[in-house]
Design an enzyme around this catalytic site. Structure first.
Site, PDB file in Angstrom:
ATOM      1  N   ARG A  47       0.827  -1.206   0.000  1.00 49.44           N
ATOM      2  CA  ARG A  47       0.000   0.000   0.000  1.00 49.44           C
ATOM      3  C   ARG A  47       0.861   1.257   0.000  1.00 49.44           C
ATOM      4  NH1 ARG A  47      -5.173  -0.296   1.717  1.00 49.44           N
ATOM      5  NH2 ARG A  47      -5.239   1.838   0.941  1.00 49.44           N
ATOM      6  N   ARG A  71       2.889   3.667  -1.605  1.00 52.41           N
ATOM      7  CA  ARG A  71       2.988   3.971  -3.029  1.00 52.41           C
ATOM      8  C   ARG A  71       4.129   4.908  -3.360  1.00 52.41           C
ATOM      9  NH1 ARG A  71      -2.707   6.656  -2.511  1.00 52.41           N
ATOM     10  NH2 ARG A  71      -1.707   7.005  -0.483  1.00 52.41           N
ATOM     11  N   GLN A 128       6.933  -8.979  -6.855  1.00 52.09           N
ATOM     12  CA  GLN A 128       6.608 -10.025  -5.877  1.00 52.09           C
ATOM     13  C   GLN A 128       6.387 -11.373  -6.550  1.00 52.09           C
ATOM     14  OE1 GLN A 128       3.388  -8.933  -3.294  1.00 52.09           O
ATOM     15  NE2 GLN A 128       3.595 -10.769  -2.056  1.00 52.09           N
ATOM     16  N   LEU A 129       6.750 -12.433  -5.850  1.00 48.46           N
ATOM     17  CA  LEU A 129       6.504 -13.806  -6.308  1.00 48.46           C
ATOM     18  C   LEU A 129       5.034 -13.951  -6.719  1.00 48.46           C
ATOM     19  CD1 LEU A 129       7.461 -16.847  -6.427  1.00 48.46           C
ATOM     20  CD2 LEU A 129       6.490 -17.049  -4.138  1.00 48.46           C
ATOM     21  N   GLN A 186       1.659 -15.962  -7.632  1.00 51.53           N
ATOM     22  CA  GLN A 186       0.967 -17.231  -7.375  1.00 51.53           C
ATOM     23  C   GLN A 186       0.286 -17.731  -8.652  1.00 51.53           C
ATOM     24  OE1 GLN A 186      -1.567 -16.342  -3.978  1.00 51.53           O
ATOM     25  NE2 GLN A 186       0.006 -17.080  -2.581  1.00 51.53           N
ATOM     26  N   ARG A 216      -5.488 -21.106  -6.070  1.00 48.26           N
ATOM     27  CA  ARG A 216      -4.890 -20.265  -5.019  1.00 48.26           C
ATOM     28  C   ARG A 216      -5.938 -19.532  -4.188  1.00 48.26           C
ATOM     29  NH1 ARG A 216      -2.519 -14.550  -7.220  1.00 48.26           N
ATOM     30  NH2 ARG A 216      -4.399 -13.866  -8.256  1.00 48.26           N
ATOM     31  N   ARG A 266      13.402   8.929   1.936  1.00 47.48           N
ATOM     32  CA  ARG A 266      12.246   9.659   2.447  1.00 47.48           C
ATOM     33  C   ARG A 266      11.056   8.707   2.632  1.00 47.48           C
ATOM     34  NH1 ARG A 266       9.032  14.757  -0.333  1.00 47.48           N
ATOM     35  NH2 ARG A 266       8.271  15.610   1.628  1.00 47.48           N
ATOM     36  N   ARG A 301       4.611   2.731  10.541  1.00 47.54           N
ATOM     37  CA  ARG A 301       4.371   1.303  10.759  1.00 47.54           C
ATOM     38  C   ARG A 301       5.214   0.656  11.849  1.00 47.54           C
ATOM     39  NH1 ARG A 301      -0.084  -0.649   7.840  1.00 47.54           N
ATOM     40  NH2 ARG A 301      -0.022   0.069   5.699  1.00 47.54           N
TER      41      ARG A 301
HETATM   42  C1  LIG Z   1      -2.814   1.883  11.707  1.00 51.21           C
HETATM   43  C2  LIG Z   1      -3.169   1.740  10.273  1.00 51.21           C
HETATM   44  C3  LIG Z   1      -4.408   1.249   9.922  1.00 51.21           C
HETATM   45  C4  LIG Z   1      -4.761   1.117   8.572  1.00 51.21           C
HETATM   46  N1  LIG Z   1      -5.973   0.619   8.263  1.00 51.21           N
HETATM   47  C5  LIG Z   1      -6.350   0.500   6.971  1.00 51.21           C
HETATM   48  C6  LIG Z   1      -7.630  -0.012   6.613  1.00 51.21           C
HETATM   49  O1  LIG Z   1      -8.431  -0.381   7.439  1.00 51.21           O
HETATM   50  N2  LIG Z   1      -7.943  -0.098   5.293  1.00 51.21           N
HETATM   51  C7  LIG Z   1      -7.070   0.311   4.320  1.00 51.21           C
HETATM   52  O2  LIG Z   1      -7.421   0.254   3.137  1.00 51.21           O
HETATM   53  N3  LIG Z   1      -5.851   0.788   4.627  1.00 51.21           N
HETATM   54  C8  LIG Z   1      -5.469   0.882   5.922  1.00 51.21           C
HETATM   55  N4  LIG Z   1      -4.217   1.351   6.230  1.00 51.21           N
HETATM   56  C9  LIG Z   1      -3.302   1.686   5.151  1.00 51.21           C
HETATM   57  C10 LIG Z   1      -3.187   3.222   4.949  1.00 51.21           C
HETATM   58  O3  LIG Z   1      -4.429   3.781   4.633  1.00 51.21           O
HETATM   59  C11 LIG Z   1      -2.204   3.548   3.836  1.00 51.21           C
HETATM   60  O4  LIG Z   1      -2.684   3.030   2.605  1.00 51.21           O
HETATM   61  C12 LIG Z   1      -0.827   2.960   4.056  1.00 51.21           C
HETATM   62  O5  LIG Z   1      -0.442   3.080   5.404  1.00 51.21           O
HETATM   63  C13 LIG Z   1       0.183   3.683   3.186  1.00 51.21           C
HETATM   64  O6  LIG Z   1       0.388   4.950   3.759  1.00 51.21           O
HETATM   65  P1  LIG Z   1       0.568   6.244   2.882  1.00 51.21           P
HETATM   66  O7  LIG Z   1      -0.579   6.437   1.939  1.00 51.21           O
HETATM   67  O8  LIG Z   1       0.864   7.367   3.842  1.00 51.21           O
HETATM   68  O9  LIG Z   1       1.907   5.874   2.106  1.00 51.21           O
HETATM   69  P2  LIG Z   1       2.348   6.202   0.631  1.00 51.21           P
HETATM   70  O10 LIG Z   1       1.418   5.598  -0.341  1.00 51.21           O
HETATM   71  O11 LIG Z   1       3.779   5.760   0.536  1.00 51.21           O
HETATM   72  O12 LIG Z   1       2.252   7.745   0.513  1.00 51.21           O
HETATM   73  C14 LIG Z   1       3.179   8.570   1.243  1.00 51.21           C
HETATM   74  C15 LIG Z   1       2.569   9.946   1.401  1.00 51.21           C
HETATM   75  O13 LIG Z   1       2.452  10.535   0.089  1.00 51.21           O
HETATM   76  C16 LIG Z   1       1.262  11.300   0.026  1.00 51.21           C
HETATM   77  N5  LIG Z   1       0.379  10.700  -0.979  1.00 51.21           N
HETATM   78  C17 LIG Z   1       0.529   9.499  -1.591  1.00 51.21           C
HETATM   79  N6  LIG Z   1      -0.431   9.296  -2.494  1.00 51.21           N
HETATM   80  C18 LIG Z   1      -1.226  10.390  -2.444  1.00 51.21           C
HETATM   81  C19 LIG Z   1      -2.406  10.767  -3.122  1.00 51.21           C
HETATM   82  N7  LIG Z   1      -2.977   9.987  -4.031  1.00 51.21           N
HETATM   83  N8  LIG Z   1      -2.961  11.949  -2.830  1.00 51.21           N
HETATM   84  C20 LIG Z   1      -2.416  12.772  -1.905  1.00 51.21           C
HETATM   85  N9  LIG Z   1      -1.294  12.467  -1.198  1.00 51.21           N
HETATM   86  C21 LIG Z   1      -0.710  11.298  -1.483  1.00 51.21           C
HETATM   87  C22 LIG Z   1       0.639  11.257   1.417  1.00 51.21           C
HETATM   88  O14 LIG Z   1       1.129  12.345   2.173  1.00 51.21           O
HETATM   89  C23 LIG Z   1       1.154   9.977   1.980  1.00 51.21           C
HETATM   90  O15 LIG Z   1       1.183   9.923   3.406  1.00 51.21           O
HETATM   91  C24 LIG Z   1      -3.839   1.480   7.560  1.00 51.21           C
HETATM   92  C25 LIG Z   1      -2.591   1.969   7.931  1.00 51.21           C
HETATM   93  C26 LIG Z   1      -2.233   2.087   9.260  1.00 51.21           C
HETATM   94  C27 LIG Z   1      -0.877   2.587   9.616  1.00 51.21           C
END
Ligand SMILES: Cc1cc2nc3c(=O)[nH]c(=O)nc-3n(C[C@H](O)[C@H](O)[C@H](O)COP(=O)(O)OP(=O)(O)OC[C@H]3O[C@@H](n4cnc5c(N)ncnc54)[C@H](O)[C@@H]3O)c2cc1C
Length: 259
Positions: free
Chosen positions: A103, A105, A112-113, A115, A181, A199, A208
């Site tokens: 997740r 991005r 990834q491997l 299936q 699978r 970063r 995390r």
């Molecule tokens: C405690 C916890 C609970 C969670 N529970 C769930 C859940 O129930 N369901 C679920 O689907 N996910 C869940 N997640 C996943 C979470 O929503 C994020 O998808 C994941 O943690 C990746 O984080 P990120 O988007 O900050 O990271 P990255 O994708 O690496 O993005 C890094 C940063 O770049 C910026 N960014 C990236 N893409 C965009 C965009 N499109 N628009 C604007 N800014 C952007 C943001 O500032 C973001 O923080 C959970 C995460 C945590 C830590």
């Protein structure tokens, strides 16, 4: 078979082209006083920061590389940290873990491997630490994943003759394995290569690394921090590995001033 603990390998890292940098400095008629012992990852970040402010020669402060990077982080000038990146091979983790991991991005790339291309008949499984600590739970879990694997192999065998013929054998196998699978557990072991910049890695560790209820995530975060504190200590100096009450690692982002 239960998979061994997660394993992380750094498979590619930054390299500086000192001759190219020297040519640039000579063209500009400036010098760069470099810190002894700084790694290429740390130096490429410093170089990028110095280009922003053109702080070479007389404009260079007495700060060391580590102090320079600490100041970039303090100021929130973190885009400069994106110039240092690594490729890692991660194995011995569950599909449940990687579903969450991928997740991330921004600044991450994954391979990834599959299936669909790989027969998972002999796949290992990753037992969650919480289950490992409880003998009764471990028995329930082992029976469930064993039954799932038996079902997977039986589905491959049963479907092998029943599926429609496709022009390409590769597509027939994809169809077969994709159907089978669907019964594999989220605990199935997987491997992936991922690349990420400093970063993005800092963001991942901050988000995390210290979630009490996410044990596998904490273990991988700690492996990552251990590797990164060797690769580029200055870029990860504000993170620390601790041990949680469950005996598993926790990665904490130190508050400003604790570096
Ligand atoms: C405690 C916890 C609970 C969670 N529970 C769930 C859940 O129930 N369901 C679920 O689907 N996910 C869940 N997640 C996943 C979470 O929503 C994020 O998808 C994941 O943690 C990746 O984080 P990120 O988007 O900050 O990271 P990255 O994708 O690496 O993005 C890094 C940063 O770049 C910026 N960014 C990236 N893409 C965009 C965009 N499109 N628009 C604007 N800014 C952007 C943001 O500032 C973001 O923080 C959970 C995460 C945590 C830590």
């Amino acid at each position: 078979v239960t998979a061994p603990a997660p394993r992380l390998f750094v498979v590619a890292r930054p390299v500086l082209d000192a001759a190219a940098i020297e040519r640039f400095l000579a063209d500009e008629g400036v010098a760069w006083r470099r810190s002894a012992g700084a790694t290429a990852a740390e130096e490429v970040v410093e170089l990028a920061g110095r280009v922003c402010y053109f702080s070479f020669g007389e404009r260079q402060s007495p700060r060391t590389n580590a102090e320079y990077i600490a100041n970039l982080v303090r100021q929130g000038h973190e885009s400069v940290l994106e110039h240092a990146s690594w490729s890692f091979l991660l194995a011995g983790v569950s599909r449940a873990f990687t579903h969450q991991f991928v997740r991330h991005r921004a600044g991450f790339s994954y391979s990834q491997l599959s299936q669909q291309y790989h027969d998972e008949s002999a796949a290992e499984v990753v037992m969650p630490a919480a289950i490992r600590r409880d003998a009764a739970a471990a028995t329930i879990w082992s029976e469930a994943v064993g039954a799932a694997h038996t079902a997977y192999r039986e589905l491959l065998a049963t479907l092998a003759d029943a599926l429609p013929q496709l022009p390409e054998e590769r597509e027939r196998l994809r169809l077969l394995r994709t159907a089978a699978r669907s019964v594999l557990p989220a605990a199935t072991e997987t491997k992936l290569v991922f690349s990420a910049n400093a970063r993005a890695l800092r963001h991942f560790l901050a988000l995390r690394g210290d979630i009490p209820g996410d044990e596998e995530m904490r273990v991988v975060s700690a492996l990552l921090l251990d590797a990164l504190q060797i690769e580029a200590p200055a870029l990860f100096a504000d993170f620390a590995r601790e041990t949680g009450p469950d005996g598993l690692p926790v990665v904490r982002a130190r508050q400003d001033g604790e570096r």
